[in-house]
Design a protein around this motif. Structure first.
Motif, short mmCIF file in Angstrom:
data_model
loop_
_atom_site.label_atom_id
_atom_site.label_comp_id
_atom_site.label_asym_id
_atom_site.label_seq_id
_atom_site.Cartn_x
_atom_site.Cartn_y
_atom_site.Cartn_z
N ALA A 38 0.70 9.46 37.29
CA ALA A 38 1.27 8.16 37.63
C ALA A 38 1.87 8.17 39.03
CB ALA A 38 2.33 7.76 36.60
N THR A 39 2.60 9.22 39.35
CA THR A 39 3.20 9.32 40.69
C THR A 39 2.12 9.37 41.76
OG1 THR A 39 5.10 10.50 39.77
CG2 THR A 39 4.72 10.72 42.15
N THR A 40 1.10 10.17 41.54
CA THR A 40 0.00 10.27 42.51
C THR A 40 -0.69 8.93 42.67
OG1 THR A 40 -0.32 12.59 41.92
CG2 THR A 40 -2.11 11.51 43.10
N SER A 41 -0.95 8.26 41.55
CA SER A 41 -1.62 6.96 41.60
C SER A 41 -0.82 5.94 42.40
CB SER A 41 -1.86 6.45 40.17
OG SER A 41 -2.53 5.22 40.19
N PHE A 42 0.47 5.85 42.13
CA PHE A 42 1.30 4.89 42.84
C PHE A 42 1.43 5.23 44.32
CE2 PHE A 42 2.88 3.76 38.57
CZ PHE A 42 2.68 2.39 38.64
N LEU A 43 1.56 6.49 44.65
CA LEU A 43 1.67 6.87 46.07
C LEU A 43 0.40 6.55 46.83
CD1 LEU A 43 3.61 10.25 45.81
CD2 LEU A 43 4.47 8.06 46.68
N LEU A 44 -0.75 6.81 46.22
CA LEU A 44 -2.02 6.47 46.87
C LEU A 44 -2.18 4.95 47.00
CD1 LEU A 44 -4.39 9.10 45.24
CD2 LEU A 44 -3.66 9.01 47.63
N LEU A 45 -1.74 4.22 46.00
CA LEU A 45 -1.79 2.75 46.09
C LEU A 45 -0.90 2.27 47.24
CD1 LEU A 45 -2.57 -0.06 45.00
CD2 LEU A 45 -0.58 0.12 43.48
N ILE A 46 0.30 2.81 47.32
CA ILE A 46 1.23 2.42 48.39
C ILE A 46 0.60 2.71 49.75
CG2 ILE A 46 3.42 3.05 49.50
CD1 ILE A 46 4.51 3.47 46.59
N TYR A 47 0.00 3.88 49.89
CA TYR A 47 -0.60 4.24 51.17
C TYR A 47 -1.79 3.34 51.50
CZ TYR A 47 -2.35 6.99 55.04
OH TYR A 47 -2.78 7.38 56.27
N SER A 48 -2.61 3.03 50.50
CA SER A 48 -3.82 2.25 50.76
C SER A 48 -3.53 0.80 51.13
CB SER A 48 -4.77 2.32 49.57
OG SER A 48 -4.24 1.64 48.46
N ILE A 49 -2.41 0.24 50.66
CA ILE A 49 -2.15 -1.17 50.98
C ILE A 49 -1.60 -1.37 52.38
CG2 ILE A 49 -1.82 -1.84 48.59
CD1 ILE A 49 1.21 -1.88 49.16
N ARG A 50 -1.43 -0.30 53.11
CA ARG A 50 -0.99 -0.45 54.49
C ARG A 50 -2.01 -1.20 55.33
NH1 ARG A 50 1.79 5.41 55.69
NH2 ARG A 50 3.57 5.06 54.31
N SER A 51 -3.30 -1.07 54.99
CA SER A 51 -4.31 -1.79 55.77
C SER A 51 -5.23 -2.64 54.90
CB SER A 51 -5.14 -0.79 56.57
OG SER A 51 -5.90 0.02 55.69
N LEU A 52 -4.91 -2.78 53.62
CA LEU A 52 -5.70 -3.64 52.74
C LEU A 52 -4.82 -4.77 52.23
CD1 LEU A 52 -7.45 -0.92 50.52
CD2 LEU A 52 -8.44 -2.17 52.45
N PRO A 53 -5.41 -5.93 51.95
CA PRO A 53 -4.60 -7.02 51.38
C PRO A 53 -4.03 -6.60 50.03
CG PRO A 53 -6.81 -7.78 52.00
CD PRO A 53 -6.80 -6.30 52.15
N ILE A 54 -2.75 -6.85 49.81
CA ILE A 54 -2.08 -6.39 48.59
C ILE A 54 -2.72 -6.99 47.34
CG2 ILE A 54 -0.27 -8.15 48.78
CD1 ILE A 54 0.15 -4.67 47.24
N GLY A 55 -3.06 -8.26 47.38
CA GLY A 55 -3.66 -8.90 46.21
C GLY A 55 -4.98 -8.26 45.83
N THR A 56 -5.81 -8.00 46.81
CA THR A 56 -7.11 -7.37 46.56
C THR A 56 -6.93 -5.94 46.12
OG1 THR A 56 -8.17 -8.79 48.20
CG2 THR A 56 -9.33 -6.78 47.60
N ALA A 57 -6.09 -5.19 46.81
CA ALA A 57 -5.89 -3.78 46.48
C ALA A 57 -5.33 -3.62 45.07
CB ALA A 57 -4.96 -3.12 47.49
N TYR A 58 -4.35 -4.44 44.72
CA TYR A 58 -3.75 -4.33 43.39
C TYR A 58 -4.76 -4.69 42.31
CZ TYR A 58 -0.47 -4.65 39.57
OH TYR A 58 0.18 -4.47 38.38
N ALA A 59 -5.54 -5.75 42.55
CA ALA A 59 -6.54 -6.16 41.57
C ALA A 59 -7.61 -5.09 41.38
CB ALA A 59 -7.19 -7.48 42.00
#
Length: 108
Positions: free
Chosen positions: A42-63
């Motif tokens: 879970a920690t790894t997943s959330f950290l990678l998500l946080i890092y990836s949304i730096r240059s991706l739209p949050i709505g798209t990345a989260y979906a």
């Protein structure tokens, strides 16, 4: 690169759901090891998500992240935990996959 990190984050989301599923089948020390696996994934997943949304739209990345997790978790449930695989389940998972691919295709 951020799309790759997002996909990896989704795979870790599947892994933490798998760990939670395994805790239902175990007791004692083994159950706690599955909880440790859950926390790591879970920690790894959330950290990678946080890092990836730096240059991706949050709505798209989260979906996409939740979609990968949902599809993978359903497949793990069917293949490993012997959950039912009826027509409607497969149909709706297929539409979710198509939606994830569509979001990736239209993202800037």
């Amino acid at each position: 690169m951020n799309w790759i990190l997002l996909v990896i984050a989704g795979l870790f989301e599947i892994a933490f759901a798998f760990c939670l599923g395994k805790t239902k089948d175990t007791t004692g020390a083994e159950m706690y090891w599955w909880y440790v696996g859950f926390l790591i994934c879970a920690t790894t997943s959330f950290l990678l998500l946080i890092y990836s949304i730096r240059s991706l739209p949050i709505g798209t990345a989260y979906a996409v992240w939740t979609g990968i997790g949902a599809v993978g978790t359903v497949l793990i449930g069917i293949l490993i935990f012997k959950e039912p695989a009826n027509f409607w389940r497969i149909f709706f998972i297929s539409t979710l996959i198509i939606s994830i691919v569509g979001l990736k295709a239209v993202a800037k």
